[in-house]
Structures are given as C-alpha cells and as structure tokens.
Scaffold this active site. Sequence first.
Site, PDB file in Angstrom:
ATOM      1  N   SER A  11      17.401 -57.706 -84.336  1.00  0.00           N
ATOM      2  CA  SER A  11      17.873 -58.759 -83.433  1.00  0.00           C
ATOM      3  C   SER A  11      19.196 -58.318 -82.825  1.00  0.00           C
ATOM      4  O   SER A  11      19.254 -57.273 -82.184  1.00  0.00           O
ATOM      5  CB  SER A  11      17.994 -60.084 -84.218  1.00  0.00           C
ATOM      6  OG  SER A  11      18.278 -61.147 -83.344  1.00  0.00           O
ATOM      7  N   HIS A  38      14.260 -59.449 -81.155  1.00  0.00           N
ATOM      8  CA  HIS A  38      14.527 -60.770 -80.593  1.00  0.00           C
ATOM      9  C   HIS A  38      15.160 -60.622 -79.217  1.00  0.00           C
ATOM     10  O   HIS A  38      16.053 -59.797 -79.028  1.00  0.00           O
ATOM     11  CB  HIS A  38      15.481 -61.558 -81.490  1.00  0.00           C
ATOM     12  CG  HIS A  38      14.874 -61.955 -82.797  1.00  0.00           C
ATOM     13  ND1 HIS A  38      15.624 -62.311 -83.880  1.00  0.00           N
ATOM     14  CD2 HIS A  38      13.575 -62.054 -83.191  1.00  0.00           C
ATOM     15  CE1 HIS A  38      14.832 -62.630 -84.890  1.00  0.00           C
ATOM     16  NE2 HIS A  38      13.580 -62.466 -84.500  1.00  0.00           N
ATOM     17  N   ASP A 130      15.302 -63.910 -90.049  1.00  0.00           N
ATOM     18  CA  ASP A 130      13.918 -63.572 -89.733  1.00  0.00           C
ATOM     19  C   ASP A 130      13.610 -62.186 -90.302  1.00  0.00           C
ATOM     20  O   ASP A 130      14.442 -61.280 -90.243  1.00  0.00           O
ATOM     21  CB  ASP A 130      13.719 -63.593 -88.211  1.00  0.00           C
ATOM     22  CG  ASP A 130      12.253 -63.482 -87.819  1.00  0.00           C
ATOM     23  OD1 ASP A 130      11.379 -63.777 -88.660  1.00  0.00           O
ATOM     24  OD2 ASP A 130      11.986 -63.100 -86.661  1.00  0.00           O
TER      25      ASP A 130
END
Length: 190
Positions: A11, A38, A130
């Site tokens: 991310s 992401h 995540d």
Amino acid sequence: MSFKIVVIGTSLGGLSALQTLLGNLPADFPLPVAIVQHRHKDSDDALRAMIQEYTSLPVREVEDKDEISPGKVYLAPADYHLLVEAGFFALSTDEPVSYARPSIDVLFESAADIYKAQVIGVILTGANQDGMQGLKKIKAQGGKTIVQEPSTAASSIMPAAAISAVAVDWILSLCDIAPLLVNLSHSIRK
C-alpha cells in the site's frame, strides 16, 4: 516443494518497493507474480507503466478470466478484487475488505484456497492491516511467507501487523526479497 505463484500485497510506499523488488527479478523468473497495490478507485493504467519501466518481466493489469502464466506480473486493476481460480484470475466488485478494493486479503486467501502449500505470500510497506489475514491463511495451508523488515518500509504498519499475526518464514529488507524468490523458484527448474 514446487511453487505455483507469488502473491504480493502493498500500500503506502508500494510503488517504490515494487520497482525495487521486481527490478531485481531476472527476465527468466519462472513463476507468475500477482500484485495488489492499494490505489484510488479512479486510477488509470499509469501504475502498470511505472512498474514496467523497472522490470523486464511483462506487466499487465488483469482482465477477468486471464490465464495465469509463468514469468508474468499481474496487477489488480483499480476498484476490483483480484482472485485466483484454478489456472486463471477472476475479478470481483464485492464490497471492500478492510476498506480496500482491491484487497490483499482477498487475493492471498483465494491463492491459498487454490494452490495450498505452493503459494509464496509477500507483504511489503503499507499503512493498514490488509494482508494480515491472507498471509495467515497462506501459512496455515503450508505456503511460504515473506514480510518486509518494518524498519526498512516507507510505512511499517502493514509489515508489523503481518509479523504480529503470523509466524512468518522470512523478515527481510526489501533488497533481499527478490534473491530469495529466485532461490525458492529454483525448485521448479529442472
């Protein structure tokens, strides 16, 4: 052990990390590499192009039902979950998981369901949790798990969360991850 796929989740700070990692994989790297990075749901193809500049492996954004082929890098498209099926990828617009779509957990869990112990999961820099559940599932199925050393990450939250939840196989600085992936892939070369 013969591995069938590498799955990578990242991310915040991920572009730079992916450029380093993929840039250190040889042109004949034999495994498919599936990535969730992401990004904003309206992102265009620019991420793929920026990653492609650093690797000789072909990089593409996945289209639904794309065949999984060795030696290629597959990038989850913006605003779609990327799932591994038997021999191909699927895309989904199901609800975000941990506020994310694409979700690292979704990719990792689906890869573990299909390929069991033949999955290598990699968590890189990021500012949320995540990937933690997905990495846990890869480990539970007997796959190998690699996490970027948090102190070397642009954001340490995601790697630290993964390390806290999973007895990971390797915690490595970014520059050491590609050589390990190459060594692990040697088991499929004859």
